[in-house]
Design an enzyme around this catalytic site. Sequence first.
Site, PDB file in Angstrom:
ATOM      1  N   ALA A  14      -0.753   0.919   6.037  1.00 46.07           N
ATOM      2  CA  ALA A  14      -0.994   0.045   7.179  1.00 46.07           C
ATOM      3  C   ALA A  14      -1.974  -1.054   6.793  1.00 46.07           C
ATOM      4  CB  ALA A  14      -1.542   0.845   8.356  1.00 46.07           C
ATOM      5  N   ASP A  15      -1.898  -2.155   7.528  1.00 42.25           N
ATOM      6  CA  ASP A  15      -2.866  -3.224   7.359  1.00 42.25           C
ATOM      7  C   ASP A  15      -3.004  -3.966   8.676  1.00 42.25           C
ATOM      8  OD1 ASP A  15      -4.529  -4.517   5.127  1.00 42.25           O
ATOM      9  OD2 ASP A  15      -3.707  -6.226   6.229  1.00 42.25           O
ATOM     10  N   THR A  16      -4.208  -4.454   8.932  1.00 43.64           N
ATOM     11  CA  THR A  16      -4.511  -5.151  10.180  1.00 43.64           C
ATOM     12  C   THR A  16      -5.221  -6.459   9.881  1.00 43.64           C
ATOM     13  OG1 THR A  16      -4.766  -3.044  11.340  1.00 43.64           O
ATOM     14  CG2 THR A  16      -5.764  -4.969  12.386  1.00 43.64           C
TER      15      THR A  16
ATOM     16  N   LYS B  40       0.832  -1.205   0.000  1.00 42.06           N
ATOM     17  CA  LYS B  40       0.000   0.000   0.000  1.00 42.06           C
ATOM     18  C   LYS B  40       0.868   1.259   0.000  1.00 42.06           C
ATOM     19  CE  LYS B  40      -3.925  -2.096   2.431  1.00 42.06           C
ATOM     20  NZ  LYS B  40      -4.692  -2.106   3.703  1.00 42.06           N
TER      21      LYS B  40
END
Length: 174
Positions: A50-52, A34
């Site tokens: 960011a990624d979760t 990203k």
Amino acid sequence: MLGIPCRVVVPNADETRGTSEGPEAYVVRLARAKAGAVAAREPGELVLGADTTVVVRGEVLGKPASPEEAAVMLGKLSGRTHHVMTAVALASGDRVAHALDVTDVTFRPLDHTTIAGYVTTGEPMDKAGAYAVQGFGAALVEGIRGDFFGVMGLPLRLVLDLLERSGHPYRFTR
């Protein structure tokens, strides 16, 4: 919240998880992808991605595709401790640095009425693990061991560390 000027740019990144890709590698890859995708379109800009994801008993729970799937996910989390993994990546040009936060979250035991009521709020539909700790989902949580902001999807301490390492330290006054 910290007064850091920013703008949101939607990345064009494939979020499909590889069949043999572990959850840590998955969220790190997505955060980096990203940030890198936007940095390529925004030369000279400092870009944060960011990624979760949520992991319970070895199963990765992403964003639910339907209210029914959200209810199933919440049932899996009911009365259990799970891991929330959030990766952040900071890109500038073709350089990308990243960090990973893992926080343990324990849910209260949830009955079907509670799960159905929460799902009807609509809040679970765009959240990893089908809940938002900063919203109505706070009522589902018994305890958190780790970074609350990581559970929200942006571990601020890691973002500040990445900014510092890239030569852009946070200052309380601008």
